[in-house]
Design a protein around this motif. Structure first.
Motif, PDB file in Angstrom:
ATOM      1  N   LYS A  43       1.305  -1.306  -0.013  1.00 45.27           N
ATOM      2  CA  LYS A  43      -0.335   0.019  -0.020  1.00 45.27           C
ATOM      3  C   LYS A  43       1.150   1.314  -0.039  1.00 45.27           C
ATOM      4  O   LYS A  43       2.183   0.910   0.557  1.00 45.27           O
ATOM      5  CB  LYS A  43      -1.435   0.194   1.327  1.00 45.27           C
ATOM      6  N   GLU A  44       0.122   2.567  -0.472  1.00 44.70           N
ATOM      7  CA  GLU A  44       0.901   3.926  -0.254  1.00 44.70           C
ATOM      8  C   GLU A  44       1.359   4.189   0.837  1.00 44.70           C
ATOM      9  O   GLU A  44       0.636   3.941   2.198  1.00 44.70           O
ATOM     10  CB  GLU A  44       0.592   4.562  -1.104  1.00 44.70           C
ATOM     11  N   ARG A  45       2.153   5.537   1.496  1.00 46.09           N
ATOM     12  CA  ARG A  45       2.215   6.177   2.382  1.00 46.09           C
ATOM     13  C   ARG A  45       0.940   6.343   3.247  1.00 46.09           C
ATOM     14  O   ARG A  45       0.738   7.343   1.654  1.00 46.09           O
ATOM     15  CB  ARG A  45       3.900   6.693   2.535  1.00 46.09           C
ATOM     16  N   GLU A  46       0.877   6.325   3.803  1.00 41.62           N
ATOM     17  CA  GLU A  46      -1.021   7.356   4.518  1.00 41.62           C
ATOM     18  C   GLU A  46      -0.920   7.786   5.991  1.00 41.62           C
ATOM     19  O   GLU A  46       0.593   7.668   6.804  1.00 41.62           O
ATOM     20  CB  GLU A  46      -1.710   6.728   4.467  1.00 41.62           C
ATOM     21  N   GLY A  47      -0.481   9.170   5.921  1.00 42.71           N
ATOM     22  CA  GLY A  47      -0.991   9.959   6.361  1.00 42.71           C
ATOM     23  C   GLY A  47      -1.298   9.489   7.753  1.00 42.71           C
ATOM     24  O   GLY A  47      -2.705   9.575   7.883  1.00 42.71           O
ATOM     25  N   VAL A  48      -1.364   9.725   9.076  1.00 45.09           N
ATOM     26  CA  VAL A  48      -1.897   9.133  10.499  1.00 45.09           C
ATOM     27  C   VAL A  48      -2.359  10.395  11.650  1.00 45.09           C
ATOM     28  O   VAL A  48      -3.114  10.556  11.142  1.00 45.09           O
ATOM     29  CB  VAL A  48      -0.856   8.208  11.280  1.00 45.09           C
ATOM     30  N   SER A  49      -1.190  11.162  11.537  1.00 44.68           N
ATOM     31  CA  SER A  49      -1.921  12.142  12.541  1.00 44.68           C
ATOM     32  C   SER A  49      -0.239  12.873  12.544  1.00 44.68           C
ATOM     33  O   SER A  49       0.845  12.830  12.244  1.00 44.68           O
ATOM     34  CB  SER A  49      -1.578  11.448  13.953  1.00 44.68           C
ATOM     35  N   CYS A  50      -0.095  13.962  12.911  1.00 38.94           N
ATOM     36  CA  CYS A  50       0.615  15.577  12.909  1.00 38.94           C
ATOM     37  C   CYS A  50       0.605  16.632  13.781  1.00 38.94           C
ATOM     38  O   CYS A  50      -1.003  16.676  14.222  1.00 38.94           O
ATOM     39  CB  CYS A  50       0.327  16.233  11.434  1.00 38.94           C
ATOM     40  N   ILE A  51       1.567  17.064  13.887  1.00 37.77           N
ATOM     41  CA  ILE A  51       1.149  17.440  16.112  1.00 37.77           C
ATOM     42  C   ILE A  51       2.109  19.442  14.539  1.00 37.77           C
ATOM     43  O   ILE A  51       3.190  19.082  14.633  1.00 37.77           O
ATOM     44  CB  ILE A  51       2.334  18.349  16.870  1.00 37.77           C
ATOM     45  N   HIS A  52       1.133  20.528  15.256  1.00 36.64           N
ATOM     46  CA  HIS A  52       2.450  22.192  14.490  1.00 36.64           C
ATOM     47  C   HIS A  52       2.932  22.793  15.216  1.00 36.64           C
ATOM     48  O   HIS A  52       2.659  21.481  16.725  1.00 36.64           O
ATOM     49  CB  HIS A  52       1.136  22.058  14.036  1.00 36.64           C
ATOM     50  N   SER A  53       3.949  23.370  15.035  1.00 36.21           N
ATOM     51  CA  SER A  53       4.526  23.390  15.985  1.00 36.21           C
ATOM     52  C   SER A  53       3.837  23.871  16.994  1.00 36.21           C
ATOM     53  O   SER A  53       4.305  24.355  18.385  1.00 36.21           O
ATOM     54  CB  SER A  53       5.313  24.165  15.252  1.00 36.21           C
ATOM     55  N   THR A  54       3.061  24.878  17.111  1.00 31.95           N
ATOM     56  CA  THR A  54       2.542  25.105  17.888  1.00 31.95           C
ATOM     57  C   THR A  54       2.046  24.411  19.150  1.00 31.95           C
ATOM     58  O   THR A  54       1.010  24.558  20.513  1.00 31.95           O
ATOM     59  CB  THR A  54       0.400  26.563  17.654  1.00 31.95           C
ATOM     60  N   GLY A  55       1.513  23.260  18.496  1.00 31.06           N
ATOM     61  CA  GLY A  55       1.915  21.839  19.598  1.00 31.06           C
ATOM     62  C   GLY A  55      -0.269  21.559  18.954  1.00 31.06           C
ATOM     63  O   GLY A  55      -0.563  20.298  19.545  1.00 31.06           O
ATOM     64  N   VAL A  56      -0.357  22.092  18.260  1.00 34.34           N
ATOM     65  CA  VAL A  56      -1.828  22.041  18.231  1.00 34.34           C
ATOM     66  C   VAL A  56      -2.280  20.749  17.063  1.00 34.34           C
ATOM     67  O   VAL A  56      -0.881  20.543  16.284  1.00 34.34           O
ATOM     68  CB  VAL A  56      -2.794  23.301  16.883  1.00 34.34           C
ATOM     69  N   SER A  57      -2.642  19.349  17.382  1.00 36.32           N
ATOM     70  CA  SER A  57      -2.820  18.450  16.413  1.00 36.32           C
ATOM     71  C   SER A  57      -3.507  18.683  15.048  1.00 36.32           C
ATOM     72  O   SER A  57      -5.064  18.470  15.471  1.00 36.32           O
ATOM     73  CB  SER A  57      -2.612  17.229  17.128  1.00 36.32           C
ATOM     74  N   THR A  58      -3.426  17.424  14.372  1.00 35.40           N
ATOM     75  CA  THR A  58      -4.594  17.068  12.897  1.00 35.40           C
ATOM     76  C   THR A  58      -4.608  15.880  13.001  1.00 35.40           C
ATOM     77  O   THR A  58      -2.952  15.019  12.805  1.00 35.40           O
ATOM     78  CB  THR A  58      -3.841  18.379  11.272  1.00 35.40           C
ATOM     79  N   THR A  59      -5.615  15.036  12.243  1.00 39.68           N
ATOM     80  CA  THR A  59      -5.665  14.043  12.447  1.00 39.68           C
ATOM     81  C   THR A  59      -5.636  13.743  11.116  1.00 39.68           C
ATOM     82  O   THR A  59      -6.571  14.380  10.086  1.00 39.68           O
ATOM     83  CB  THR A  59      -6.882  12.750  13.086  1.00 39.68           C
ATOM     84  N   LEU A  60      -4.759  12.816  10.299  1.00 41.61           N
ATOM     85  CA  LEU A  60      -4.693  12.661   9.159  1.00 41.61           C
ATOM     86  C   LEU A  60      -5.285  11.620   7.930  1.00 41.61           C
ATOM     87  O   LEU A  60      -6.209  12.188   7.098  1.00 41.61           O
ATOM     88  CB  LEU A  60      -3.317  11.932   8.762  1.00 41.61           C
ATOM     89  N   ALA A  61      -5.652  10.410   9.251  1.00 38.50           N
ATOM     90  CA  ALA A  61      -6.596   9.384   9.096  1.00 38.50           C
ATOM     91  C   ALA A  61      -7.841   9.137   9.158  1.00 38.50           C
ATOM     92  O   ALA A  61      -7.674   9.179  10.512  1.00 38.50           O
ATOM     93  CB  ALA A  61      -5.504   8.161   8.633  1.00 38.50           C
ATOM     94  N   ASP A  62      -8.879   9.143   8.939  1.00 43.29           N
ATOM     95  CA  ASP A  62     -10.588   9.113   9.180  1.00 43.29           C
ATOM     96  C   ASP A  62     -10.375   7.563  10.171  1.00 43.29           C
ATOM     97  O   ASP A  62     -10.958   7.655  11.089  1.00 43.29           O
ATOM     98  CB  ASP A  62     -11.271   8.943   8.364  1.00 43.29           C
ATOM     99  N   SER A  63      -9.995   6.759   9.827  1.00 39.53           N
ATOM    100  CA  SER A  63      -9.388   5.623  10.337  1.00 39.53           C
ATOM    101  C   SER A  63      -9.052   5.440  12.125  1.00 39.53           C
ATOM    102  O   SER A  63      -8.565   4.021  12.810  1.00 39.53           O
ATOM    103  CB  SER A  63      -8.939   4.614   9.527  1.00 39.53           C
ATOM    104  N   VAL A  64      -8.016   6.576  12.326  1.00 42.60           N
ATOM    105  CA  VAL A  64      -7.819   6.336  13.847  1.00 42.60           C
ATOM    106  C   VAL A  64      -8.013   7.339  14.210  1.00 42.60           C
ATOM    107  O   VAL A  64      -8.080   7.982  15.807  1.00 42.60           O
ATOM    108  CB  VAL A  64      -5.909   6.777  13.367  1.00 42.60           C
ATOM    109  N   LYS A  65      -8.976   7.845  13.888  1.00 37.04           N
ATOM    110  CA  LYS A  65      -9.625   8.856  14.476  1.00 37.04           C
ATOM    111  C   LYS A  65     -10.408   8.445  16.467  1.00 37.04           C
ATOM    112  O   LYS A  65     -11.009   6.827  16.112  1.00 37.04           O
ATOM    113  CB  LYS A  65     -11.333   9.914  14.138  1.00 37.04           C
TER     114      LYS A  65
END
Length: 127
Positions: A43-65
């Motif tokens: 499979k292709e590489r997929e984003g899971v989650s990311c945290i900005h330099s501010t500390g705010v996080s972003t979920t990149l994959a709905d499957s892990v929410k």
């Protein structure tokens, strides 16, 4: 030179938990957004989650929410990925990454946006 080293992978049964770590050296980690990606066999590489330099996080994959949580310890220059309620489909090599450049403080969902990668850590979810 900026380097990332992942650890914490392993084998776990469905429903179990793991905590992955991404240790950053050669840079102050809180200056950068840091993302977790994963790649399952074939499979292709997929984003899971990311945290900005501010500390705010972003979920990149709905499957892990609701199951995965990203956090950072600036004193240890380390970012974590807490994974719970693991499923067989979470089986993959997990990588952490930093973009670099003038956009390094901001998350992005595409692997092509990231220039610095760790070597990966394998997570296997199986009964």
């Amino acid at each position: 030179q900026l380097q990332l080293v992942e650890s914490g992978g392993g084998s776990v049964q469905p429903g179990g938990s793991l905590r992955l770590s991404c240790a950053v050296s050669g840079a102050t980690s809180d200056y950068h957004a840091i993302a977790w990606f994963r790649q399952a066999p074939g499979k292709e590489r997929e984003g899971v989650s990311c945290i900005h330099s501010t500390g705010v996080s972003t979920t990149l994959a709905d499957s892990v929410k609701g199951r995965f949580t990203i956090s950072r310890d600036n004193a240890k220059n380390t970012v974590y990925l807490e994974m719970s309620s693991l499923k067989p489909e979470d089986t993959a090599v997990y990588y952490c990454a930093i973009r670099g450049g003038f956009l390094t403080r901001y998350c992005a969902g595409s692997p092509s946006s990231y220039n610095f990668w760790g070597q990966g850590t394998l997570v296997t979810v199986s009964s």
